[in-house]
Design an enzyme around this catalytic site. Structure first.
Site, PDB file in Angstrom:
ATOM      1  N   HIS A 195       0.873  -1.191   0.000  1.00 21.54           N
ATOM      2  CA  HIS A 195       0.000   0.000   0.000  1.00 21.54           C
ATOM      3  C   HIS A 195       0.907   1.237   0.000  1.00 21.54           C
ATOM      4  CE1 HIS A 195      -3.450   2.396   0.322  1.00 21.54           C
ATOM      5  NE2 HIS A 195      -3.901   2.092   1.526  1.00 21.54           N
TER       6      HIS A 195
ATOM      7  N   CYS B 182      -3.597   3.731   9.339  1.00 15.78           N
ATOM      8  CA  CYS B 182      -4.072   4.074   7.988  1.00 15.78           C
ATOM      9  C   CYS B 182      -5.578   4.253   7.941  1.00 15.78           C
ATOM     10  CB  CYS B 182      -3.621   3.010   6.983  1.00 15.78           C
ATOM     11  SG  CYS B 182      -4.321   1.368   7.294  1.00 15.78           S
TER      12      CYS B 182
ATOM     13  N   ARG C 257      -3.305  11.929   2.667  1.00 16.78           N
ATOM     14  CA  ARG C 257      -3.453  11.083   1.475  1.00 16.78           C
ATOM     15  C   ARG C 257      -3.618  11.968   0.237  1.00 16.78           C
ATOM     16  NH1 ARG C 257      -5.129   5.819   1.978  1.00 16.78           N
ATOM     17  NH2 ARG C 257      -4.676   5.814  -0.265  1.00 16.78           N
TER      18      ARG C 257
HETATM   19  N1   CP Z   1      -6.268   3.848   4.396  1.00 17.53           N
HETATM   20  C1   CP Z   1      -6.991   3.535   3.312  1.00 17.53           C
HETATM   21  O1   CP Z   1      -6.466   3.131   2.256  1.00 17.53           O
HETATM   22  O2   CP Z   1      -8.331   3.768   3.460  1.00 17.53           O
HETATM   23  P1   CP Z   1      -9.487   3.300   2.490  1.00 17.53           P
HETATM   24  O3   CP Z   1      -9.553   1.801   2.548  1.00 17.53           O
HETATM   25  O4   CP Z   1     -10.724   3.955   3.032  1.00 17.53           O
HETATM   26  O5   CP Z   1      -9.173   3.754   1.088  1.00 17.53           O
HETATM   27  N1  NVA Z   2      -4.383  -3.712   5.696  1.00 19.33           N
HETATM   28  C1  NVA Z   2      -5.659  -3.116   5.385  1.00 19.33           C
HETATM   29  C2  NVA Z   2      -5.487  -1.713   4.922  1.00 19.33           C
HETATM   30  C3  NVA Z   2      -6.774  -0.987   4.638  1.00 19.33           C
HETATM   31  C4  NVA Z   2      -6.557   0.414   4.144  1.00 19.33           C
HETATM   32  C5  NVA Z   2      -6.353  -3.956   4.327  1.00 19.33           C
HETATM   33  O1  NVA Z   2      -5.684  -4.408   3.372  1.00 19.33           O
HETATM   34  O2  NVA Z   2      -7.555  -4.165   4.449  1.00 19.33           O
END
Ligand code: CP
Ligand code: NVA
Length: 308
Positions: free
Chosen positions: A135, A265, A293
């Site tokens: 990510h 996050c 973000r």
């Molecule tokens: N942190 C993040 O990526 O959030 P969302 O899943 O809401 O996009």
């Molecule tokens: N680790 C989490 C992050 C969400 C933004 C997922 O992949 O669901």
């Protein structure tokens, strides 16, 4: 060569530092402006970003859309389930078609191989909006938040508590590129991706893996956690039981430096990986992190368009 942003390592450490500097400057230049007003130079005027979502999203979806508007461009959201991709049109053909219609593609998907295939067949930049493996856009926002709080990256000590997931993999990747320390406190069997760890260590990142949450948190400048069950993972009582000692509470925060900050996050599962008193407490920087973000991704977008 089309510039893709599938992982942080697609850019150099110097390029990431330049993106973060640009994000800080642009954020300051538009402080207190209405959120939808374009930046004075509108550097992506006329550009369109397509966003494909194969998983849920609030922040990634809204922040990329707002980022494109602030850069003078626009965005189209594609819920994969209602596209032909969801009915079996190939990734390759989707890449070829979208490359004729838009200037860049952001995708949130499961298997990282899918984003690699999309990038292979696309003639326009592809950006990783989260895969099961990584990510990177989240870590760009996290690093921006750390810098804003006056913490330089060289010598920074970041503690991660909980599941060794996609967000941690990208954090470790950043540590290798920007030479800081990550102390990952994860239960046995839930460690981060071994290839990310090896690569970061090989390029000068200081990565400690420990099953002891206190050892991870001790003396940290930044404490980070995330959900124990990521999207696409089976909900499991046994995993939650194993994660219990890694919950970020006030006792664990007290192990970090007194001026440490807490990052997540989001979405947070209050009472699971973190308690309310930390999420809502004075060390929490999560709302700045969420807003960042937008600012971090504006610079990622400028980078894929070779403006940085
Ligand atoms: N942190 C993040 O990526 O959030 P969302 O899943 O809401 O996009
Ligand atoms: N680790 C989490 C992050 C969400 C933004 C997922 O992949 O669901």
């Amino acid at each position: 060569m089309t510039r893709h942003f599938l992982g942080l390592a697609d850019a150099s450490g110097a390029a990431i530092a330049a993106m973060l500097g640009d994000a800080l400057d642009r954020k300051a230049a538009r402080a207190s402006w209405p959120k939808g007003r374009a930046d004075s130079d509108a550097p992506l005027a006329g550009r369109i970003l397509a966003m494909i979502f194969e998983k849920n999203s609030t922040r990634t979806r809204v922040s990329f859309d707002v980022a494109m508007r602030q850069l003078g461009g626009s965005a189209i959201v594609l819920d994969a389930g209602t596209t032909q991709l969801g009915r079996g049109e190939t990734i390759a053909d989707t890449a070829r078609v979208l490359s004729r219609m838009v200037d860049a593609i952001m995708i949130r998907t499961d298997d990282h191989a899918k984003i690699e295939e999309l990038a292979h067949y696309a003639d326009v930049p592809v950006i990783n909006g989260l895969t099961d493996l990584s990510h990177p856009c989240q870590i760009m926002a996290d690093l921006l938040t750390v810098l804003e709080r006056g913490k330089p990256l060289p010598g920074l000590q970041v503690a991660w508590l909980g599941d060794g997931n996609n967000v941690l993999n990208s954090l470790i990747e950043a540590a290798g590129l920007l030479k800081f320390t990550v102390r990952a406190g994860c239960p046995v069997g839930f460690e981060p991706d071994a290839a990310f760890v090896a690569k970061a260590r090989g390029s000068g990142g200081d990565i400690l893996l420990t099953a002891n949450p206190i050892e991870a948190a001790e003396g940290a400048d930044v404490v980070v956690t995330d959900t124990w069950i990521s999207m696409g993972q089976a909900d499991s009582d046994s995993k939650i039981a194993v994660m219990e000692p890694y919950r970020v509470d006030q006792a664990l925060m007290a192990r970090a430096k007194p001026d440490s900050i807490f990052l997540h996050c989001l979405p947070a599962h209050r009472g699971e990986e973190v308690v309310d008193l930390v999420v809502d407490g004075p060390q929490s920087a999560i709302w700045d992190e969420a807003e960042n973000r937008i600012h971090a991704q504006k610079s990622v977008l400028r980078w894929v368009f070779e403006q940085l």
